[in-house]
Design an enzyme around this catalytic site. Structure first.
Site, short mmCIF file in Angstrom:
data_model
loop_
_atom_site.label_atom_id
_atom_site.label_comp_id
_atom_site.label_asym_id
_atom_site.label_seq_id
_atom_site.Cartn_x
_atom_site.Cartn_y
_atom_site.Cartn_z
N GLY A 193 0.78 -1.23 0.00
CA GLY A 193 0.00 0.00 0.00
C GLY A 193 0.81 1.28 0.00
O GLY A 193 0.25 2.37 -0.03
N LYS A 194 2.14 1.17 0.01
CA LYS A 194 2.99 2.36 0.01
C LYS A 194 2.97 3.04 -1.36
O LYS A 194 2.57 2.45 -2.36
CB LYS A 194 4.42 2.00 0.38
#
Length: 362
Positions: A184-185
């Site tokens: 999710g970065k």
């Protein structure tokens, strides 16, 4: 429903490039510490503006390895922000060091640089700065403190790939920096991954050895090391996405600016970006009283939200020795903070729906 983060859509945008790289790794027959890893680390170091980058298994390992690489341990203190994800503090504890908590700036949510010096003692070995939510810490005073007291600066860049302060990217603002490539970065792998960046050749060589069972030569072990390596397949995928990172971050900034210019609700406190800082908007955090009622309201409007984070580290059971401490600014943030949708695949039409829903809340 407007998703908080649509990872399928994000990765699908580069699907053909990613598939080509995955098949390239598969066909190579080399899956650990191969050419894809070397290539990505070279490109990532160049991107961050450092001499070295080392791929590791995850962001927490990256922090752990930096602290271990410097030889910090029992009796040593490392200054950390009180308002952060707990991993920043876990790395300090896991190396036997003592975390010294410093309250955040209520406007930026990052460590309050004016409250650091009073926490420095003769046992202080480093200041860990966390570029939270994608916004870099204001580094000028921290650089001065580092020089004055001869202490290291460790960056936690897990949420800030590509962010910059005074024209220099995070990862190059201290002595060593840790990155996470959790999916999710802003720069995310297809599983766990991390990296360390530094200009310190001696530190780089030591950590590289330590992360490979303490070995530079197979079956010859110099340290009681660990196994923390970035897999070839993740390195290959990350190298694809690195080429698009600035463009993806610009898309996030367009959404963030739209929010800032169009959310007009006296019940909502918008984030502020400090001088000389360029945020990459890993999340768009707002503050609101009656948070649960606000979340429920947006959910009814088909807008997904998350909380980063509902419980501060000093109130976690894991740190029960701190549970009676009061940190008013940190606790205020954790009671009011809400993250609304933002991503490089979000459209302005979707952002407009989010804005309209927020402006309707009372």
């Amino acid at each position: 429903m407007i998703k908080f983060l649509d990872l399928h859509k994000i990765n699908n945008f580069y699907r053909s490039e990613i598939e080509n790289q995955i098949f390239s790794v598969l066909d190579s027959g080399w899956y650990i510490l191969g050419n894809k890893n070397k290539e990505f680390c070279k490109n990532f170091a160049e991107y961050c503006g450092t001499d070295y980058a080392l791929g590791v298994a995850n962001g927490l390992d990256a922090l752990n390895l930096i602290i271990a690489g410097y030889g910090f341990g029992d009796g040593d203190e490392i200054i950390v922000p009180a308002n952060t994800y707990i991993a920043s503090i876990l790395a300090v504890s896991q190396n036997g060091c003592t975390p010294i908590l410093v309250e955040p700036n209520i406007e930026t949510y990052n460590i309050d640089v004016d409250k650091i010096e009073e926490k420095i003692t003769d046992r202080t070995k480093a200041i860990m700065v966390v570029h939270l939510y994608g916004q870099p810490v204001e580094m000028e005073k921290i650089w001065l403190l580092s020089k004055k007291y001869n202490i290291k600066i460790i960056e936690d860049c897990a949420q800030a790939h590509g962010a910059s302060y005074a024209g220099s990217r995070v990862g190059s603002l201290g002595d060593a920096a840790a990155f996470s490539f959790y999916p999710g970065k802003n720069l995310g792998a297809l599983g766990d991954g991390g990296a360390i960046t530094t200009n310190d050749e001696e530190l780089y060589k030591k950590i590289k050895c330590y992360a490979n069972y303490g070995s530079n030569i197979k079956y010859h072990n110099e340290y009681k090391g660990v196994n923390s390596r970035l897999d070839e397949i993740h390195a290959a995928v990350l190298d694809v996405k690195l080429k698009h990172l600035d463009n993806d971050n610009n898309k996030r900034s367009i959404i963030a600016n739209f929010y800032i210019n169009n959310i007009k609700n006296e019940n909502i406190i918008l984030p502020q970006v400090a001088d000389k800082c360029v945020s990459v908007w890993h999340v768009f955090p707002i503050r609101v009283q009656n948070r649960q009622r606000f979340i429920d309201f947006l959910n009814d409007k088909e807008v997904e939200t998350l909380i980063h984070y509902p419980i501060p580290p000093h109130k976690q059971k894991a740190y029960k020795e701190w549970n009676d401490i009061t940190l008013l600014v940190t606790e205020c943030i954790h009671e009011q903070i809400v993250s609304i949708p933002i991503s490089p695949v979000m459209t302005l039409d979707e952002a407009r729906i989010v804005v309209d829903a927020i402006n309707e809340f009372s």
